[in-house]
Design a protein around this motif. Structure first.
Motif, PDB file in Angstrom:
ATOM      1  N   SER A 136       0.965 -32.801   0.586  1.00 52.58           N
ATOM      2  CA  SER A 136       2.166 -32.527   1.375  1.00 52.58           C
ATOM      3  C   SER A 136       3.446 -32.770   0.567  1.00 52.58           C
ATOM      4  O   SER A 136       4.529 -32.334   0.966  1.00 52.58           O
ATOM      5  CB  SER A 136       2.171 -33.417   2.628  1.00 52.58           C
ATOM      6  OG  SER A 136       2.139 -34.781   2.276  1.00 52.58           O
ATOM      7  N   GLU A 137       3.330 -33.475  -0.585  1.00 60.43           N
ATOM      8  CA  GLU A 137       4.482 -33.760  -1.428  1.00 60.43           C
ATOM      9  C   GLU A 137       4.396 -32.964  -2.725  1.00 60.43           C
ATOM     10  O   GLU A 137       4.803 -33.430  -3.795  1.00 60.43           O
ATOM     11  CB  GLU A 137       4.545 -35.258  -1.722  1.00 60.43           C
ATOM     12  CG  GLU A 137       4.663 -36.111  -0.468  1.00 60.43           C
ATOM     13  CD  GLU A 137       4.625 -37.599  -0.772  1.00 60.43           C
ATOM     14  OE1 GLU A 137       4.519 -37.943  -1.964  1.00 60.43           O
ATOM     15  OE2 GLU A 137       4.709 -38.405   0.168  1.00 60.43           O
ATOM     16  N   SER A 150      -4.673 -35.224  -3.414  1.00 59.60           N
ATOM     17  CA  SER A 150      -5.493 -35.587  -2.252  1.00 59.60           C
ATOM     18  C   SER A 150      -4.814 -35.089  -0.985  1.00 59.60           C
ATOM     19  O   SER A 150      -3.588 -34.915  -0.941  1.00 59.60           O
ATOM     20  CB  SER A 150      -5.681 -37.108  -2.182  1.00 59.60           C
ATOM     21  OG  SER A 150      -6.345 -37.474  -0.994  1.00 59.60           O
ATOM     22  N   LEU A 151      -5.606 -34.845   0.040  1.00 58.21           N
ATOM     23  CA  LEU A 151      -5.067 -34.495   1.352  1.00 58.21           C
ATOM     24  C   LEU A 151      -4.288 -35.690   1.912  1.00 58.21           C
ATOM     25  O   LEU A 151      -4.654 -36.843   1.661  1.00 58.21           O
ATOM     26  CB  LEU A 151      -6.187 -34.116   2.318  1.00 58.21           C
ATOM     27  CG  LEU A 151      -6.949 -32.831   1.976  1.00 58.21           C
ATOM     28  CD1 LEU A 151      -8.126 -32.646   2.942  1.00 58.21           C
ATOM     29  CD2 LEU A 151      -6.028 -31.617   2.059  1.00 58.21           C
ATOM     30  N   PRO A 152      -3.248 -35.445   2.691  1.00 57.93           N
ATOM     31  CA  PRO A 152      -2.447 -36.566   3.232  1.00 57.93           C
ATOM     32  C   PRO A 152      -3.285 -37.551   4.025  1.00 57.93           C
ATOM     33  O   PRO A 152      -3.098 -38.752   3.945  1.00 57.93           O
ATOM     34  CB  PRO A 152      -1.416 -35.859   4.123  1.00 57.93           C
ATOM     35  CG  PRO A 152      -1.307 -34.486   3.557  1.00 57.93           C
ATOM     36  CD  PRO A 152      -2.667 -34.133   3.037  1.00 57.93           C
ATOM     37  N   SER A 185       6.022 -32.067  -9.915  1.00 56.53           N
ATOM     38  CA  SER A 185       6.503 -31.826 -11.285  1.00 56.53           C
ATOM     39  C   SER A 185       7.342 -32.993 -11.774  1.00 56.53           C
ATOM     40  O   SER A 185       7.221 -33.443 -12.921  1.00 56.53           O
ATOM     41  CB  SER A 185       7.312 -30.530 -11.329  1.00 56.53           C
ATOM     42  OG  SER A 185       6.499 -29.424 -10.990  1.00 56.53           O
ATOM     43  N   SER A 186       8.212 -33.495 -10.900  1.00 56.01           N
ATOM     44  CA  SER A 186       9.039 -34.639 -11.275  1.00 56.01           C
ATOM     45  C   SER A 186       8.175 -35.858 -11.594  1.00 56.01           C
ATOM     46  O   SER A 186       8.431 -36.590 -12.549  1.00 56.01           O
ATOM     47  CB  SER A 186      10.019 -34.955 -10.146  1.00 56.01           C
ATOM     48  OG  SER A 186      10.777 -36.099 -10.471  1.00 56.01           O
TER      49      SER A 186
END
Length: 816
Positions: free
Chosen positions: A113-114, A85-87, A119-120
């Motif tokens: 933004s993250e 989703s967008l921030p 992946s983590s």
């Protein structure tokens, strides 16, 4: 340390290619990444019974991701789901998930933004999914083994105990009396007991008194029905801190081969989930309450049968219910006075009509704030020092300013003499602001409607006709004066274009010019000749102006007009009368010039007689040459043409006809006047001189009427010279530019001037100082010049002479 997923499966749905490529690069070693072409493909995987994904990632291209997540969890409620989703939308999505049914903590919004940490997060989700799967398998195996526990070898029992001790959920068993037989470490941790203190003790003793009956009932039902029961939630109270925890307990009956019976209970701490459910329930209750408030508010505001006063009073009652406050006030702020316009209160200080200084009220802070001002307990805050608290002991307050037309009108506030138990919520503030905006809009609308009623009444009573059209000239409104003027009823013309009023007098170019003026935002003023319903023609003095919106765009046109048909007819009669009077004046001038005209006509007649007699004598003597006869006859013809020119001039001057204005060279007019008056001037021994500026502009005029004006002025000057010595009588006619766009003509004499007692009466009709005069010459001359748009006046007057001047508007062309 975070465990790494082992050959987990990740399903991607609607994920952008760049994100997909990045995930392959970072996760291909530890995960099998499968991209689903569509949601239907994903659903088919679940329906076919194939190995489900360990984690699902929903991309930005997926619409209604919450609904999709709910459907995935109908297949497997333990699958972790991440939603990209967008921030800016992430917080809203989290709030939506919090209150969405059938979804737990395994659905996580992830902001773009993250993306570096995605992946983590996926590895962690897959690991958590695999661990949970192992736990569930362990529990299932444990349940099977517990049933055969008495038959197991001691070594197997030991292994089972070790397995249960390390399970992440609490597991305990009880006998038919509800006494604890076994419990693992997680169960001891959840119940805050030790194994020594718990074994053999009734399970219900581990719960508060109000939950013990509930526990007995749950165990009894499981033992009686010998079926696994639905999980139920129990409340535990910490003995030291007093905090409350919630356990979810799922009972299942046990029947051993030995015939012994009992029950196994699975315990899970669901405190966070219950808190979230309670928070969601409170939010849902608030939303339902606010929806009820908004629905009631809408019913009040949209009820056309209620007056504005009734609506405002009901709104105050609604606010009292909404904010749980017994006092409601709508105030008007005039200068520094707080005036109560409407209220809900039995207290004399808060009744309608009460006026007090604004600083004596809590609203003194409200009027200076764009946001609501609120507090729940004034006595425990700085508000306890406010004059309103000291006087009325009002503990709770919420208020907001009311603006009308971007200016302060007053305040809308609610108060209570007792503290409010719960704090005001953001929804309370939004509802109060909504109420304030509606009140301001309604008050503004009432002002506007009152103003419009005044304007409408003025238009209905106006003597001038009024017509309002839209941008396409379709009529939207006409007043009674229009109906009376045109003969058309209002219903006949509404929706029609204005073309039906055209009379045919004006050509299409006229209307195109008119439309160009108003379409460009200008105002048209002029006379229109229109046709009434009965076919008669009328003249209307018309003003048409555009109406514009706040952005300057033309939305409508308004035209006003009044009937000037009688005025036009009167002006036509006046024009004809003036033309008749001017004709009489010209005849009068000719009558006064009889002697001079006779002398001027006598000269060519005498010359014709002389030349004709000479030619006869030459012919009678029989001694003549053709050249002599030809010369004599040519002179006769020349003098006859000169006489004819004099008669033509007299005929033109004395003609009676319409005024015909045209481009005129004043130099020609002046020379014509000089020729007219020359014979009389010679007889009166007056020196007549003309001075005309070079490149004198042309004028638009009727040359005969201008000649009449100049002859009147010149002959008046000749009369003024009667007492001057014969050799000293002089008259000058001068013409030149005047100011910027005018031509001025002056007639100057060196007579005795006008006496002071007659100067003010010079232009009075029928006033004269001549014995045989009519007294109409100067009056007619002034009327003629006025009709040409000029001015006639006495410029100077003294014992040494007088100077009369008149002006005419010039054109851009010059005389050659």
């Amino acid at each position: 340390m975070e465990s790494q997923p082992d050959n987990g499966i990740l399903h991607l749905v609607g994920v952008a290619p760049d994100v997909t490529a990045r995930l392959h690069e970072e996760l291909d070693v530890v995960l099998r990444i499968e991209t689903m072409e569509s949601l239907d493909t994903l659903y088919s995987r679940f329906q076919e019974g194939r190995r489900p994904a360990d984690t699902v990632l929903l991309g930005m291209e997926i619409e209604e991701p919450v609904r999709i997540a709910q459907r995935i969890h109908t297949y497997d409620k333990y699958i972790p789901i991440l939603i990209l989703s967008l921030p800016a939308r992430c917080a809203q999505l989290k709030r939506t998930l919090m209150f969405s049914p059938f979804l737990g903590n395994d659905v996580i919004p992830w902001a773009t933004s993250e993306i570096d940490e995605l992946s983590s997060a996926i590895r962690h989700s897959v690991s958590r999914r695999q661990q949970r799967t192992r736990y569930l398998n362990t529990i299932s195996s444990a349940q099977i083994r517990l049933e055969t526990l008495p038959l197991l070898q001691p070594e197997a029992t030991h292994y089972l105990d070790q397995l249960l001790d390390h399970a992440p959920i609490g597991v305990l068993t009880v006998d038919l009396n509800g006494s604890i037989l076994t419990l693992n470490r997680q169960a001891m941790s959840l119940l805050r007991v030790s194994e020594r203190s718990a074994l053999g003790r009734p399970l219900e003793e581990q719960f508060p008194d109000h939950e013990r009956l509930h526990m007995r009932s749950l165990l009894q039902q499981a033992l009686d029905e010998m079926n696994r029961q639905r999980p139920e939630i129990f409340e535990l109270i910490e003995s030291i801190s007093g905090s409350i925890r919630f356990l979810e307990i799922t009972p299942a009956p046990l029947a051993y081969r030995t015939g012994q019976r009992g029950a196994m209970l699975i315990l899970q701490d669901v405190t966070d989930r219950v808190a979230a459910d309670q928070q969601r329930q409170r939010a849902e209750d608030e939303l339902r309450f606010y929806a009820t408030v908004l629905r009631t508010f809408h019913e009040i505001s949209s009820n056309h049968e209620l007056s504005l006063g009734d609506k405002l009073h009901r709104l105050l009652k609604l606010g009292c219910e909404q904010f749980r406050m017994p006092i409601a006030i709508l105030s008007r702020i005039d200068d520094h006075l707080f005036c109560i316009q409407d209220s809900i209160s039995d207290h004399p200080a808060f009744m309608v009509g009460v006026t007090k200084d604004i600083d004596q009220t809590y609203c003194s802070a409200t009027v200076d704030s764009n946001d609501p001002v609120a507090f729940e307990h004034a006595g425990d805050s700085d508000w306890c020092r406010h004059p309103s608290y000291r006087e009325h002991k009002l503990e709770a307050y919420i208020g907001v300013r009311v603006s009308v037309a971007s200016g302060l009108y007053g305040t809308l506030c609610f108060a209570s003499p007792v503290p409010r138990q719960s704090p005001f919520s953001s929804a309370d503030f939004e509802i109060l602001k909504l109420m304030s905006q509606w009140v301001g809009n309604e008050l503004q609308r009432e002002r506007t409607e009152a103003h419009m009623r005044k304007l409408s009444g003025a238009l209905e009573q106006a003597a001038d006709s009024v017509m309002i059209t839209d941008r396409e000239r379709r009529i939207e409104y006409v007043n009674p004066a229009f109906e009376q003027l045109t003969g058309y009823d209002r219903d006949e013309v509404i929706g029609q274009k204005t073309y039906f009023l055209r009379s045919g007098v004006h050509d299409e170019e006229f209307y195109q010019t008119l439309l160009q003026v108003i379409d460009n935002g200008g105002v048209y003023r002029g006379v229109l000749v229109n046709r009434k319903k009965d076919g008669s023609i009328f003249h209307e003095q018309k003003t048409i102006a555009p109406l514009k919106d706040d952005w300057g765009a033309i939305t409508h046109f308004i035209s006003t007009g009044h009937d000037i048909t009688d005025l036009v007819r009167a002006e036509e009669q006046d024009r004809l009368h003036k033309a008749e009077l001017a004709h009489v004046g010209r005849l009068s001038v000719l009558g006064e010039m009889t002697s001079g005209l006779a002398h001027e006509l006598n000269q060519p007649l005498c010359a014709i007689t002389t030349y004709a007699q000479t030619c006869l004598r030459i012919i009678q003597n029989n001694e003549y040459s053709p050249d002599e006869i030809r010369y004599g006859l040519e002179q006769v013809v020349r003098q006859a043409e000169l006489g004819g020119a004099i008669f033509r001039r007299l005929r033109n001057f004395a003609r009676k006809g319409e005024i015909r204005q045209q481009r005129v060279n004043l130099q020609d007019v002046i020379h014509e006047v000089a020729g007219f008056i020359r014979a009389e001037a010679v007889q009166s021994q007056v020196q007549l001189k003309t001075e005309i500026a070079r490149q004198l502009p042309m004028v638009i005029a009727d040359p005969i009427q201008i000649e009449q004006v100049m002859l009147n002025l010149v002959r008046n000057s000749m009369d003024a010279l009667s007492n001057i010595e014969a050799g000293q009588r002089r008259i000058a006619i001068k013409a030149g530019r005047y100011k910027r766009n005018w031509v001025r003509v002056c007639i100057i004499d060196n007579g005795r001037g006008c006496s002071l007692e007659i100067v003010d009466r010079l232009f009075e009709p029928f006033f004269t100082t001549k014995q045989n005069g009519l007294g109409i010459g100067l009056g007619i001359s002034q009327g003629i010049i006025d009709a040409h748009g000029g001015r006639l006046w006495l410029e100077s007057n003294s014992d040494s002479g007088a100077m009369f001047c008149f002006t005419l508007p010039s054109t851009r062309e010059h005389a050659s």
